[in-house]
Design a protein around this motif. Structure first.
Motif, PDB file in Angstrom:
ATOM      1  N   ALA A  70       0.837  -1.200   0.000  1.00  0.00           N
ATOM      2  CA  ALA A  70       0.000   0.000   0.000  1.00  0.00           C
ATOM      3  C   ALA A  70       0.871   1.249   0.000  1.00  0.00           C
ATOM      4  N   ARG A  71       0.380   2.275  -0.669  1.00  0.00           N
ATOM      5  CA  ARG A  71       1.068   3.562  -0.650  1.00  0.00           C
ATOM      6  C   ARG A  71       0.435   4.436   0.426  1.00  0.00           C
ATOM      7  N   SER A  72       1.241   5.282   1.038  1.00  0.00           N
ATOM      8  CA  SER A  72       0.724   6.134   2.113  1.00  0.00           C
ATOM      9  C   SER A  72      -0.396   7.040   1.623  1.00  0.00           C
ATOM     10  N   SER A  73      -0.303   7.532   0.385  1.00  0.00           N
ATOM     11  CA  SER A  73      -1.362   8.401  -0.144  1.00  0.00           C
ATOM     12  C   SER A  73      -2.686   7.644  -0.273  1.00  0.00           C
ATOM     13  N   GLU A  94       6.662   1.703  11.684  1.00  0.00           N
ATOM     14  CA  GLU A  94       7.957   1.272  11.160  1.00  0.00           C
ATOM     15  C   GLU A  94       8.991   1.180  12.292  1.00  0.00           C
ATOM     16  N   GLU A  95       9.008   2.164  13.182  1.00  0.00           N
ATOM     17  CA  GLU A  95       9.943   2.148  14.306  1.00  0.00           C
ATOM     18  C   GLU A  95       9.698   0.963  15.229  1.00  0.00           C
ATOM     19  N   LEU A  96       8.449   0.537  15.336  1.00  0.00           N
ATOM     20  CA  LEU A  96       8.109  -0.626  16.167  1.00  0.00           C
ATOM     21  C   LEU A  96       8.410  -1.948  15.449  1.00  0.00           C
ATOM     22  N   GLY A  97       8.821  -1.867  14.199  1.00  0.00           N
ATOM     23  CA  GLY A  97       9.155  -3.070  13.439  1.00  0.00           C
ATOM     24  C   GLY A  97       7.950  -3.823  12.914  1.00  0.00           C
ATOM     25  N   LEU A  98       6.796  -3.144  12.824  1.00  0.00           N
ATOM     26  CA  LEU A  98       5.571  -3.804  12.393  1.00  0.00           C
ATOM     27  C   LEU A  98       5.334  -3.696  10.890  1.00  0.00           C
ATOM     28  N   ILE A  99       5.896  -2.667  10.263  1.00  0.00           N
ATOM     29  CA  ILE A  99       5.780  -2.508   8.818  1.00  0.00           C
ATOM     30  C   ILE A  99       7.154  -2.210   8.230  1.00  0.00           C
ATOM     31  N   GLY A 100       7.261  -2.484   6.949  1.00  0.00           N
ATOM     32  CA  GLY A 100       8.457  -2.127   6.207  1.00  0.00           C
ATOM     33  C   GLY A 100       8.045  -1.383   4.958  1.00  0.00           C
ATOM     34  N   ARG A 101       8.995  -0.691   4.371  1.00  0.00           N
ATOM     35  CA  ARG A 101       8.702   0.043   3.143  1.00  0.00           C
ATOM     36  C   ARG A 101       9.770  -0.260   2.112  1.00  0.00           C
ATOM     37  N   GLU A 102       9.335  -0.219   0.869  1.00  0.00           N
ATOM     38  CA  GLU A 102      10.236  -0.404  -0.260  1.00  0.00           C
ATOM     39  C   GLU A 102       9.866   0.617  -1.321  1.00  0.00           C
ATOM     40  N   PRO A 103      10.822   1.027  -2.141  1.00  0.00           N
ATOM     41  CA  PRO A 103      10.495   2.001  -3.190  1.00  0.00           C
ATOM     42  C   PRO A 103       9.425   1.456  -4.129  1.00  0.00           C
ATOM     43  N   ARG A 109       9.389   8.424  -6.192  1.00  0.00           N
ATOM     44  CA  ARG A 109       9.216   9.296  -5.025  1.00  0.00           C
ATOM     45  C   ARG A 109       8.395   8.621  -3.933  1.00  0.00           C
ATOM     46  N   ALA A 110       7.659   7.589  -4.269  1.00  0.00           N
ATOM     47  CA  ALA A 110       6.742   6.941  -3.320  1.00  0.00           C
ATOM     48  C   ALA A 110       7.327   5.633  -2.804  1.00  0.00           C
ATOM     49  N   HIS A 111       6.726   5.163  -1.724  1.00  0.00           N
ATOM     50  CA  HIS A 111       7.099   3.877  -1.144  1.00  0.00           C
ATOM     51  C   HIS A 111       5.859   3.002  -1.017  1.00  0.00           C
ATOM     52  N   ARG A 112       6.076   1.702  -1.086  1.00  0.00           N
ATOM     53  CA  ARG A 112       5.005   0.728  -0.839  1.00  0.00           C
ATOM     54  C   ARG A 112       5.246   0.146   0.545  1.00  0.00           C
ATOM     55  N   LEU A 113       4.161  -0.036   1.269  1.00  0.00           N
ATOM     56  CA  LEU A 113       4.229  -0.495   2.656  1.00  0.00           C
ATOM     57  C   LEU A 113       3.621  -1.878   2.782  1.00  0.00           C
ATOM     58  N   ALA A 114       4.217  -2.671   3.651  1.00  0.00           N
ATOM     59  CA  ALA A 114       3.694  -4.008   3.931  1.00  0.00           C
ATOM     60  C   ALA A 114       4.047  -4.371   5.368  1.00  0.00           C
ATOM     61  N   LEU A 115       3.308  -5.314   5.905  1.00  0.00           N
ATOM     62  CA  LEU A 115       3.623  -5.805   7.245  1.00  0.00           C
ATOM     63  C   LEU A 115       4.942  -6.563   7.212  1.00  0.00           C
ATOM     64  N   THR A 116       5.718  -6.419   8.278  1.00  0.00           N
ATOM     65  CA  THR A 116       6.888  -7.274   8.453  1.00  0.00           C
ATOM     66  C   THR A 116       6.388  -8.622   8.963  1.00  0.00           C
ATOM     67  N   GLU A 117       7.252  -9.593   9.008  1.00  0.00           N
ATOM     68  CA  GLU A 117       6.838 -10.893   9.558  1.00  0.00           C
ATOM     69  C   GLU A 117       6.395 -10.731  11.012  1.00  0.00           C
ATOM     70  N   GLU A 118       7.130  -9.910  11.773  1.00  0.00           N
ATOM     71  CA  GLU A 118       6.757  -9.637  13.166  1.00  0.00           C
ATOM     72  C   GLU A 118       5.387  -8.959  13.226  1.00  0.00           C
TER      73      GLU A 118
END
Length: 169
Positions: A70-73, A94-103, A109-118
């Motif tokens: 998902a994109r933040s927008s 992200e700081e809690l390690g619950l999600i990660g982002r990739e370009p 300019r945007a990032h895609r977000l997904a849950l981390t395994e944790e």
């Protein structure tokens, strides 16, 4: 039969029979109670995912799990909030390690977000606990009543989606 003025979601007020208007008022009241309880439950579920998770972030985490990547927008639009609000919540997740982002390969300019395994594991544990609570709560109802409730809620949610204000409540 007396009549009351009721304002439909779109258009001019129309005249509605008083008994019918009272039924709509009862639905509005019960939905208000349900929404307040839902917010409290989401806050509790958020704490189960992570003790430092803000109450509103649980729903965001659920949506990321459903819509990843998902994109933040897109998330901001889905929840009807500003990009700055979403960005702050995403930073915490992200700081809690619950999600990660990739370009985003389609937009540098945007990032895609997904849950981390944790994040996925913690969210699944919290959702499983919530499902058990609903089972305990509704376990005395006949199965057909539970199915009817699910169908009616799905119907309401679909209608609210078409009205464009489901996330504004």
């Amino acid at each position: 039969m007396t009549e009351a003025q009721a304002a439909p979601p779109v258009g001019e007020p129309v005249s509605v029979p008083a008994e019918e208007y009272e039924a709509y008022c009862a639905v509005e009241h019960q939905l208000g109670v349900l929404f307040r309880r839902s917010r409290a439950l989401s806050a509790e579920m958020g704490r189960e995912v992570h003790p430092e998770l803000e109450p509103g972030a649980y729903g965001l985490l659920v949506r990321i799990g459903e819509a990843a990547p998902a994109r933040s927008s897109d998330l901001a639009a889905y929840f009807g909030v500003g990009k700055a609000t979403i960005s702050r919540q995403l930073k915490v997740l992200e700081e809690l390690g619950l999600i990660g982002r990739e370009p985003d390969p389609l937009d540098g300019r945007a990032h895609r977000l997904a849950l981390t395994e944790e994040g996925r594991l913690r969210l699944q544990r919290a959702r499983s606990a919530r499902q058990k609570r609903f089972y305990a709560l509704l376990g005395t109802w006949p199965e057909e009543d539970v199915r009817l409730l699910a169908q009616m809620l799905a119907r309401f949610n679909a209608l609210a989606d078409t009205m464009g204000d489901v996330h504004q409540t």
